[in-house]
Scaffold this motif. Structure first.
Motif, PDB file in Angstrom:
ATOM      1  N   LEU A  74       9.403 -13.549  -0.949  1.00  0.00           N
ATOM      2  CA  LEU A  74       8.555 -14.738  -0.986  1.00  0.00           C
ATOM      3  C   LEU A  74       7.113 -14.308  -0.765  1.00  0.00           C
ATOM      4  N   TYR A  83       9.034 -20.429  -7.717  1.00  0.00           N
ATOM      5  CA  TYR A  83      10.398 -20.349  -7.194  1.00  0.00           C
ATOM      6  C   TYR A  83      11.178 -21.646  -7.437  1.00  0.00           C
ATOM      7  N   ARG A 159      16.279 -22.135  -3.384  1.00  0.00           N
ATOM      8  CA  ARG A 159      15.912 -21.638  -4.715  1.00  0.00           C
ATOM      9  C   ARG A 159      15.785 -20.113  -4.716  1.00  0.00           C
ATOM     10  N   ILE A 160      15.391 -19.540  -3.611  1.00  0.00           N
ATOM     11  CA  ILE A 160      15.214 -18.088  -3.534  1.00  0.00           C
ATOM     12  C   ILE A 160      16.523 -17.372  -3.231  1.00  0.00           C
TER      13      ILE A 160
END
Length: 348
Positions: A74, A83, A159-160
């Motif tokens: 991130l 992302y 999402r990551i």
């Protein structure tokens, strides 16, 4: 337990118990990588007691994001939409992770408002936030995202990683009493919350809470308090804004683990303010780093119920305090300042 050098802290905690009949709480301290104090007292507390910690939950969620930053997964300066593509809607394509985590994104509420069920359910509110136009121009001001911080951070984490912060906690730190999504097996150790008599009606933030269409009222549009905090549905869900459950020992241990785990560069990002000054929601001076409240060299987060947890990297110190008697003023219990002062005096 407490090491001999911190005996004045033990005395200060005992004085607190004596001055507040019927009050219960706990504190814990790590210094230079080891647990040096774990104190509890009052009729409700045992050594293994846990409780809802309200907005101190945000600090736990911010630690999860710090882990992703430290691992290179991130980038704080990258657009959130890199992302989470749907987040670009509503003119937010340029809103960065740093702006989101430091309460500068203008997403403290959504058009039409929201309720506690929306906060607990997550998916629908996250979708609405992705489509929402900012309530102020991102990066020009900051305002506490009291309840929307959870779905925003939770969705970004999903999402990551493909997973949830609660699952990450359980996998990475199974030995610590810190949860998003409290297992039923832990319920017997939970202490109930007690509500304050009332809030100060002269306080600007209280007046704003009671005034329709203010940013403050919109940010706190979901009904919550001790009654809601004692409901199983809140602590059973993964509500990253206000639904974490922990012990003082678990919170101090988690922050200590991150002081050991994170690189100096990441710790520097967490310990310095990325937004400071007048808060459009809380109507007072505040300072935020990447999800944390910051002051001097410390980063951490307090909570409506009186809790406080923080790390001081320069002093190699972490501190956590919890109480189930919600103070009238909200936020960290006023006793935490003197307790921390005593602690620092012992270590100086």
């Amino acid at each position: 337990m407490i090491i001999p050098e911190l005996r004045p802290l033990r005395d200060a905690f005992d004085d607190l118990l004596g001055a507040r009949p019927g009050w219960s709480g706990a504190l814990a301290v790590h210094h230079r990588g080891r647990l040096v104090a774990h104190l509890h007292g009052g009729p409700d507390y045992r050594s293994d007691s846990v409780q809802l910690i309200w907005s101190s939950s945000k600090g736990i969620a911010a630690l999860a994001m710090a882990a992703l930053i430290d691992d290179g997964r991130l980038d704080p300066e990258a657009p959130v939409a890199e992302y989470w593509p749907e987040f670009a809607e509503g003119g937010k394509a340029g809103v960065t992770v740093r702006l989101l985590l430091s309460h500068q994104a203008g997403l403290s509420s959504v058009d039409g408002g929201f309720g506690l069920d929306d906060v607990i359910e997550h998916d629908g509110l996250a979708k609405r936030l992705a489509a929402q136009e900012p309530l102020w121009e991102p990066g020009t001001a900051h305002g506490y995202h009291a309840l929307t911080f959870g779905p925003l951070v939770g969705e970004l984490f999903r999402r990551i990683t493909g997973g949830t912060v609660g699952d990450w906690l359980a996998t990475e730190f199974p030995e610590l009493d810190v949860w998003f999504g409290l297992p039923e097996s832990v319920e017997p150790r939970l202490v109930p919350l007690f509500t304050p008599i009332g809030f100060d009606p002269k306080s600007p933030v209280v007046r704003a809470l009671l005034t329709r269409d203010t940013l403050t009222r919109q940010a706190y549009s979901a009904d919550f308090g001790a009654r809601v905090g004692n409901e199983r549905r809140l602590r059973a869900a993964e509500v990253l804004s206000i639904g974490g459950v922990a012990s003082a020992k678990g919170l101090a241990g988690l922050y200590a683990a991150f002081l050991d785990r994170l690189s100096p560069a990441t710790i520097d990002l967490l310990a310095r303010p990325h937004a400071s000054g007048h808060d459009l929601v809380l109507l007072q001076e505040t300072a935020y780093s990447l999800g944390f409240q910051v002051s001097d060299t410390t980063f951490g987060h307090d909570g409506l119920g009186g809790s406080l947890a923080f790390a001081d990297p320069a002093a190699e110190l972490t501190f956590a305090f919890v109480t189930n008697h919600m103070p009238v003023r909200g936020f960290a219990d006023e006793c935490t300042g003197p307790l921390v002062d005593v602690l620092r005096g012992c270590l100086s």
